[in-house]
Design a protein around this motif. Sequence first.
Motif, PDB file in Angstrom:
ATOM      1  N   CYS A 107     -42.229 -32.045  27.829  1.00 47.04           N
ATOM      2  CA  CYS A 107     -42.355 -32.623  29.167  1.00 47.04           C
ATOM      3  C   CYS A 107     -43.732 -32.309  29.745  1.00 47.04           C
ATOM      4  O   CYS A 107     -43.998 -31.177  30.161  1.00 47.04           O
ATOM      5  N   GLY A 108     -44.608 -33.313  29.760  1.00 54.91           N
ATOM      6  CA  GLY A 108     -45.958 -33.125  30.275  1.00 54.91           C
ATOM      7  C   GLY A 108     -45.945 -32.674  31.716  1.00 54.91           C
ATOM      8  O   GLY A 108     -45.305 -33.300  32.558  1.00 54.91           O
ATOM      9  N   ALA A 113     -52.832 -33.174  31.528  1.00 57.50           N
ATOM     10  CA  ALA A 113     -52.449 -32.645  30.216  1.00 57.50           C
ATOM     11  C   ALA A 113     -52.258 -33.744  29.174  1.00 57.50           C
ATOM     12  O   ALA A 113     -52.032 -33.446  27.998  1.00 57.50           O
ATOM     13  N   LEU A 114     -52.348 -35.002  29.595  1.00 56.82           N
ATOM     14  CA  LEU A 114     -52.149 -36.119  28.670  1.00 56.82           C
ATOM     15  C   LEU A 114     -53.337 -36.243  27.732  1.00 56.82           C
ATOM     16  O   LEU A 114     -54.498 -36.232  28.157  1.00 56.82           O
ATOM     17  N   LEU A 115     -53.052 -36.371  26.438  1.00 59.61           N
ATOM     18  CA  LEU A 115     -54.094 -36.512  25.431  1.00 59.61           C
ATOM     19  C   LEU A 115     -54.403 -37.984  25.189  1.00 59.61           C
ATOM     20  O   LEU A 115     -53.672 -38.875  25.653  1.00 59.61           O
ATOM     21  N   SER A 116     -55.485 -38.267  24.458  1.00 61.24           N
ATOM     22  CA  SER A 116     -55.777 -39.626  24.026  1.00 61.24           C
ATOM     23  C   SER A 116     -54.642 -40.093  23.128  1.00 61.24           C
ATOM     24  O   SER A 116     -54.285 -39.412  22.159  1.00 61.24           O
ATOM     25  N   PRO A 212     -50.325 -29.235  23.897  1.00 59.27           N
ATOM     26  CA  PRO A 212     -49.275 -28.221  23.714  1.00 59.27           C
ATOM     27  C   PRO A 212     -49.500 -26.961  24.553  1.00 59.27           C
ATOM     28  O   PRO A 212     -48.531 -26.327  24.994  1.00 59.27           O
ATOM     29  N   ALA A 213     -50.760 -26.598  24.789  1.00 56.91           N
ATOM     30  CA  ALA A 213     -51.043 -25.394  25.582  1.00 56.91           C
ATOM     31  C   ALA A 213     -50.576 -25.546  27.023  1.00 56.91           C
ATOM     32  O   ALA A 213     -50.388 -24.538  27.730  1.00 56.91           O
ATOM     33  N   SER A 214     -50.353 -26.783  27.462  1.00 58.70           N
ATOM     34  CA  SER A 214     -49.947 -26.996  28.848  1.00 58.70           C
ATOM     35  C   SER A 214     -48.548 -26.469  29.126  1.00 58.70           C
ATOM     36  O   SER A 214     -48.160 -26.327  30.286  1.00 58.70           O
TER      37      SER A 214
END
Length: 267
Positions: A107-108, A113-116, A212-214
Amino acid sequence: MRHDGPRQAPPLLLVHGSGASGASWSPVVPDLACHHHVIRVDLPGCGRSPQARSYDVPAQASGVAAVLDDLGRGPVTVVGHSSGGYVATALAEQRPDLVRSVALISCGPHPGALLSQPLILRILLGPPFGPLIWPRRSDAMIRKGIGATAARPVDVPDDAVADLKQISYRTFRTILRRNTEYIAERGVPDRLAALTVPVLAVFGTADPRWDPASVHQYEVVPDARIELLPGVGHLPMFEAPEAISELVLSWTSRERTVDTPPVVLDP
């Protein structure tokens, strides 16, 4: 709604992510249903549920609350995958009486925190190709799109593919926008930190959608339990169903232990 497990067992509510359906939980349901009354919902416009006037996250949570009220079940443990965690959080905000605890999977926490995103998702979801390709998606293309968010090969259930095939491009895009608006207004960790609900946050270390670190941002929630699954992507239910089942059952077992009154021995 889909029901599994004995009705008299402790209730466990599973909420799927954007555009998916209750079928996305199929790999973990058999284990969970051995210990719980498992309730799976198809959110508005997804799976077998009809279109809705609003796809705002609070509106979706209100609909879930109405379902639980109709069933007479509560409080429940709510498990949300991806944006299903936003609905779980909004439910806890609106109706704390219905929520025993919240478990968030992939869960972002906030938009930053959203990646490409994987190329196939950018093609399917964005103009100019998205609106043209979407109505013509084959089962193989849908599976490829789902698999692009995993870190290892996954076996996607046929009913999950069929449900995703039914959702319209416009509805899917609207759901994505409303989800982003919810976490842009206030991040999920801060929302949960303002509540008293226990929180479990699970991430795969190889998630290609969210950093993932988020997951460590959930540490602002008092006594939150943080778990990382090595080598797992955005779809732990498909990639590591045994691990997810064990984590959820461990989490709910903890709740039952906490709720059990102490035994007083006679002197």
